[in-house]
Design an enzyme around this catalytic site. Sequence first.
Site, PDB file in Angstrom:
ATOM      1  N   CYS A  18      -6.536   4.905  12.981  1.00 26.17           N
ATOM      2  CA  CYS A  18      -6.418   6.175  13.829  1.00 26.17           C
ATOM      3  C   CYS A  18      -5.229   6.196  15.031  1.00 26.17           C
ATOM      4  O   CYS A  18      -5.156   5.038  15.443  1.00 26.17           O
ATOM      5  CB  CYS A  18      -7.843   6.555  14.449  1.00 26.17           C
ATOM      6  SG  CYS A  18      -9.075   6.689  13.056  1.00 26.17           S
ATOM      7  N   ARG A  40       0.665   4.953  11.316  1.00 27.66           N
ATOM      8  CA  ARG A  40      -0.692   4.308  11.443  1.00 27.66           C
ATOM      9  C   ARG A  40      -1.358   4.738  10.290  1.00 27.66           C
ATOM     10  O   ARG A  40      -2.451   4.305   9.933  1.00 27.66           O
ATOM     11  CB  ARG A  40      -1.152   4.515  12.610  1.00 27.66           C
ATOM     12  CG  ARG A  40      -0.469   3.719  13.893  1.00 27.66           C
ATOM     13  CD  ARG A  40      -0.993   4.251  15.112  1.00 27.66           C
ATOM     14  NE  ARG A  40      -2.433   3.593  15.352  1.00 27.66           N
ATOM     15  CZ  ARG A  40      -2.606   2.373  15.804  1.00 27.66           C
ATOM     16  NH1 ARG A  40      -1.710   1.720  16.171  1.00 27.66           N
ATOM     17  NH2 ARG A  40      -3.989   1.886  15.866  1.00 27.66           N
ATOM     18  N   TRP A  59      -8.128   8.460  10.364  1.00 27.89           N
ATOM     19  CA  TRP A  59      -8.311   7.805   9.053  1.00 27.89           C
ATOM     20  C   TRP A  59      -9.447   7.550   8.500  1.00 27.89           C
ATOM     21  O   TRP A  59     -10.408   6.917   9.310  1.00 27.89           O
ATOM     22  CB  TRP A  59      -7.279   6.515   9.029  1.00 27.89           C
ATOM     23  CG  TRP A  59      -6.990   5.747   7.548  1.00 27.89           C
ATOM     24  CD1 TRP A  59      -5.922   6.200   6.846  1.00 27.89           C
ATOM     25  CD2 TRP A  59      -7.644   4.672   7.090  1.00 27.89           C
ATOM     26  NE1 TRP A  59      -5.859   5.341   5.891  1.00 27.89           N
ATOM     27  CE2 TRP A  59      -7.088   4.292   5.857  1.00 27.89           C
ATOM     28  CE3 TRP A  59      -8.676   3.861   7.547  1.00 27.89           C
ATOM     29  CZ2 TRP A  59      -7.418   3.299   5.030  1.00 27.89           C
ATOM     30  CZ3 TRP A  59      -9.030   2.808   6.681  1.00 27.89           C
ATOM     31  CH2 TRP A  59      -8.268   2.505   5.365  1.00 27.89           C
ATOM     32  N   ASN A 115     -11.389   5.624  17.758  1.00 28.06           N
ATOM     33  CA  ASN A 115     -10.774   4.911  16.913  1.00 28.06           C
ATOM     34  C   ASN A 115     -11.864   3.735  16.294  1.00 28.06           C
ATOM     35  O   ASN A 115     -12.150   2.942  17.487  1.00 28.06           O
ATOM     36  CB  ASN A 115      -9.533   4.225  17.118  1.00 28.06           C
ATOM     37  CG  ASN A 115      -8.839   3.618  15.853  1.00 28.06           C
ATOM     38  OD1 ASN A 115      -9.242   3.714  15.041  1.00 28.06           O
ATOM     39  ND2 ASN A 115      -7.580   2.758  16.385  1.00 28.06           N
ATOM     40  N   GLY A 116     -12.083   3.478  15.256  1.00 29.64           N
ATOM     41  CA  GLY A 116     -13.061   2.237  14.871  1.00 29.64           C
ATOM     42  C   GLY A 116     -14.195   2.660  14.232  1.00 29.64           C
ATOM     43  O   GLY A 116     -14.374   3.720  13.630  1.00 29.64           O
ATOM     44  N   GLU A 157       4.077 -12.325  -2.981  1.00 27.68           N
ATOM     45  CA  GLU A 157       4.258 -11.347  -1.704  1.00 27.68           C
ATOM     46  C   GLU A 157       4.911 -10.262  -2.370  1.00 27.68           C
ATOM     47  O   GLU A 157       4.969  -9.041  -2.193  1.00 27.68           O
ATOM     48  CB  GLU A 157       4.968 -12.047  -0.675  1.00 27.68           C
ATOM     49  CG  GLU A 157       5.414 -10.945   0.354  1.00 27.68           C
ATOM     50  CD  GLU A 157       4.571 -10.147   0.928  1.00 27.68           C
ATOM     51  OE1 GLU A 157       3.404 -10.269   0.839  1.00 27.68           O
ATOM     52  OE2 GLU A 157       5.113  -9.021   1.685  1.00 27.68           O
ATOM     53  N   LYS A 211       4.170  -5.977  -2.261  1.00 31.96           N
ATOM     54  CA  LYS A 211       5.219  -5.063  -1.874  1.00 31.96           C
ATOM     55  C   LYS A 211       5.403  -3.614  -3.016  1.00 31.96           C
ATOM     56  O   LYS A 211       5.053  -2.532  -3.000  1.00 31.96           O
ATOM     57  CB  LYS A 211       6.662  -5.515  -1.800  1.00 31.96           C
ATOM     58  CG  LYS A 211       6.874  -6.311  -0.515  1.00 31.96           C
ATOM     59  CD  LYS A 211       6.281  -5.887   0.633  1.00 31.96           C
ATOM     60  CE  LYS A 211       5.212  -5.627   1.302  1.00 31.96           C
ATOM     61  NZ  LYS A 211       4.452  -6.599   1.715  1.00 31.96           N
ATOM     62  N   GLU A 265       2.064  -1.681  -3.373  1.00 31.08           N
ATOM     63  CA  GLU A 265       1.822  -0.915  -2.202  1.00 31.08           C
ATOM     64  C   GLU A 265       2.692   0.169  -2.120  1.00 31.08           C
ATOM     65  O   GLU A 265       2.304   1.369  -1.542  1.00 31.08           O
ATOM     66  CB  GLU A 265       1.424  -1.506  -0.981  1.00 31.08           C
ATOM     67  CG  GLU A 265       2.574  -2.260  -0.329  1.00 31.08           C
ATOM     68  CD  GLU A 265       2.195  -3.044   0.798  1.00 31.08           C
ATOM     69  OE1 GLU A 265       1.012  -2.602   1.295  1.00 31.08           O
ATOM     70  OE2 GLU A 265       2.881  -4.013   1.181  1.00 31.08           O
ATOM     71  N   HIS A 285      -3.064 -18.581 -20.151  1.00 33.83           N
ATOM     72  CA  HIS A 285      -4.363 -19.058 -20.000  1.00 33.83           C
ATOM     73  C   HIS A 285      -4.983 -17.368 -19.936  1.00 33.83           C
ATOM     74  O   HIS A 285      -5.994 -17.318 -19.453  1.00 33.83           O
ATOM     75  CB  HIS A 285      -4.773 -19.668 -19.034  1.00 33.83           C
ATOM     76  CG  HIS A 285      -4.231 -20.957 -19.071  1.00 33.83           C
ATOM     77  ND1 HIS A 285      -4.748 -22.244 -19.980  1.00 33.83           N
ATOM     78  CD2 HIS A 285      -3.025 -21.609 -18.578  1.00 33.83           C
ATOM     79  CE1 HIS A 285      -4.032 -23.016 -19.893  1.00 33.83           C
ATOM     80  NE2 HIS A 285      -2.960 -22.776 -19.170  1.00 33.83           N
ATOM     81  N   LYS A 318      -1.234   0.735   8.452  1.00 29.34           N
ATOM     82  CA  LYS A 318      -0.453  -0.343   9.076  1.00 29.34           C
ATOM     83  C   LYS A 318      -1.296  -1.429   9.730  1.00 29.34           C
ATOM     84  O   LYS A 318      -0.838  -2.530   9.766  1.00 29.34           O
ATOM     85  CB  LYS A 318       0.661   0.198  10.334  1.00 29.34           C
ATOM     86  CG  LYS A 318       1.569  -0.761  10.763  1.00 29.34           C
ATOM     87  CD  LYS A 318       2.200  -1.532   9.591  1.00 29.34           C
ATOM     88  CE  LYS A 318       3.086  -2.618  10.059  1.00 29.34           C
ATOM     89  NZ  LYS A 318       3.783  -3.405   8.937  1.00 29.34           N
TER      90      LYS A 318
HETATM   91  C1  AGP Z   1       1.246  -5.788   3.654  1.00 33.04           C
HETATM   92  O1  AGP Z   1       2.469  -5.090   3.521  1.00 33.04           O
HETATM   93  C2  AGP Z   1       0.064  -4.749   4.232  1.00 33.04           C
HETATM   94  N1  AGP Z   1       0.696  -3.909   5.445  1.00 33.04           N
HETATM   95  C3  AGP Z   1      -0.978  -5.536   4.520  1.00 33.04           C
HETATM   96  O2  AGP Z   1      -1.443  -6.011   3.724  1.00 33.04           O
HETATM   97  C4  AGP Z   1      -1.208  -6.292   5.900  1.00 33.04           C
HETATM   98  O3  AGP Z   1      -0.372  -7.277   5.557  1.00 33.04           O
HETATM   99  C5  AGP Z   1      -2.510  -6.623   6.266  1.00 33.04           C
HETATM  100  O4  AGP Z   1      -3.355  -5.499   6.582  1.00 33.04           O
HETATM  101  C6  AGP Z   1      -2.630  -7.869   7.458  1.00 33.04           C
HETATM  102  O5  AGP Z   1      -2.103  -6.893   8.621  1.00 33.04           O
HETATM  103  P1  AGP Z   1      -1.954  -7.897   9.998  1.00 33.04           P
HETATM  104  O6  AGP Z   1      -0.716  -8.943   9.474  1.00 33.04           O
HETATM  105  O7  AGP Z   1      -1.681  -6.580  10.926  1.00 33.04           O
HETATM  106  O8  AGP Z   1      -3.037  -8.654  10.371  1.00 33.04           O
END
Ligand code: AGP
Length: 610
Positions: free
Chosen positions: A2, A27, A75, A101-102, A482, A486, A489, A505, A605
């Site tokens: 949020c 965000r 959110w 927020n939370g 990794e 990308k 997502e 396997h 984010k």
């Molecule tokens: C990665 O592209 C994502 N944004 C997500 O997996 C992120 O890495 C994860 O939520 C951890 O966030 P942080 O590094 O702020 O703790």
Amino acid sequence: MCGIAGYVGPRNAIEVVYDQLKRLEYRGYDSAGIAFLNGGSGIKIVKKAGKLTELGKALGDDVPEAHIAIAHSRWATHGGPTDENAHPHFDQFEDIALIHNGIIENYLELRTELAKDGHVFHSETDTEVAAHIIGREFSRGVPLEEAVRVAVGKMRGAFAFVAFSRQEATKFVAARNFSPLIVGLGDGENMVASDVPALLPYTRDVIYLEDDRVATITTSGVTIQDLDGNVMETPVNHVDWDLSAAEKGGHEHFMIKEIMEQPEVVRGCLAGRIDEGGKVRLEQVFSDQVWHGIDRVNIISCGTAYHAGLMGKYLFEKMLRLPTDVFFSSEFRYSDPLLSPDSLAVFISQSGETIDSLAALRLCKQRRIRTLGIINVVGSAISRECDRTVFTQAGPEISVASTKAYTAQCLVLKLLALYIAQVREMPGVRVDEHVAELRSLAGKFESALQVSAQVKTLAEKFIDAKLAFFLGRNADAHATREGALKFKEICYIPTQECPAGEMKHGPLALIEKGTLAVFGATDPDIREKVGSNIREIQARGGFAWVITTDNDDSLDTVGDLVTKIPSTNDPYLSALLSVIPMQLFSYHLANLKGLEIDQPRNLAKSVTVE
Ligand code: AGP
């Protein structure tokens, strides 16, 4: 998560907080709302599901004159993204407007208790319950900040609140427990936000609110108290980010800006940490005695940061022979982990606010385990609560898909490994050679970025892909994992990632004619084996995109497309460089598909809810 915004001062408060929300859009959110004092007719709340433009339409062109306002982009956690569930929320008397927020863990029991007292709720949210709790305290005739302090003491969970009342309309009150809140200090005006970019157009002087703190904010100043009402002295930080650093810098999206920034990030991350004599300088972290005594490393993180942790495990075990485990933060806190008293818990986090990682950190501190943060955001909760923190110095990372922060995290891990090798005087580790490689790394990132055009052509070929494999061995397996994240997502395409040798396997059954398989093959010691795996895929009709180093031609006639990146003398750094083409591939394919790049669906984010 949020977005929170609040303003009190001579400007039109509605315009200020709306602008602040726009700067927090990255965000991730699914509804938005504003509360302001509507002249003598009390508090007015305007809120809408959907994007900020929906709220703008609801506000209309003739924005009322107001000098205090709070605003929120939500959110959804408790209750779907509807107008009713959007924030702000009133208390039962409509004396107070609250944004949050939370998550309030005990909101249901509080709601039941309030309903027995005749409270009526108009939403499914925990926030409205909080508003009523505060309203009940406020109706006893105490100042709003006291009502908030008492109410916060009744709630469990992670939250940041901002509220104001129509009876005390020259101030608003902000309270923090876990979720980020930053107070902005102006001249005759003050404000609050959940992240720095929302404050930069107005002020560079900020206070990072600590947990269990309540700030009373007026045009003339800010008072910060603990939950017992004691006034607390809190340092003011001067933010030296240019606004451009938090804007797109001429690029179409934050993600491509941040991918292209990586050479600069390499320089920034190493700055001040390698001296003229080629020694790594991290004395401020722990004493030499501590580094000698650590018998195990536990890396705890999420998502991309978890993938950096896997790279750290590879590095610490291969270079230092130091046993290292990597945990998903969300699993760690419920797994009753075995932690040796002399182990080091390392928390990797770009935002430093990821609640799963913060909770895992607090578990480690309860177990009296030494903790180290590898964090990007200064002033963030995890950075403040770790015994020590090494900042990644990557600058603000706005795009939800993490790129430059990953690179910086892996570099800090490399610096730490070298520093430990220095302290332990490990004869087998030629620190000078590693440092020489680091010194040339930014240039190699510049070169690696040159593959963008080739990679974009590949993206055009696979724009309709329904599945993609990401495969490698050792460090390349971690790097391609990794790359897969990308792709998932921002392209919204399923991936199958695993060590290349594991394919036979099970996952190999997924290969069909034309299936894309991305191979990381930068490690010369195992490249031949990867070559066999490439042929396995091709024998079943798959298309092998091979990422290898520019000093290798052994796969030139093997891969269906071969992308070359600069070679290094270190498989760890070569694997790190190999992520560049994969970042670019995902970016170009998502862009070609016309998808939302910086705020991909369902994601945020910083994940500040469990
Ligand atoms: C990665 O592209 C994502 N944004 C997500 O997996 C992120 O890495 C994860 O939520 C951890 O966030 P942080 O590094 O702020 O703790």
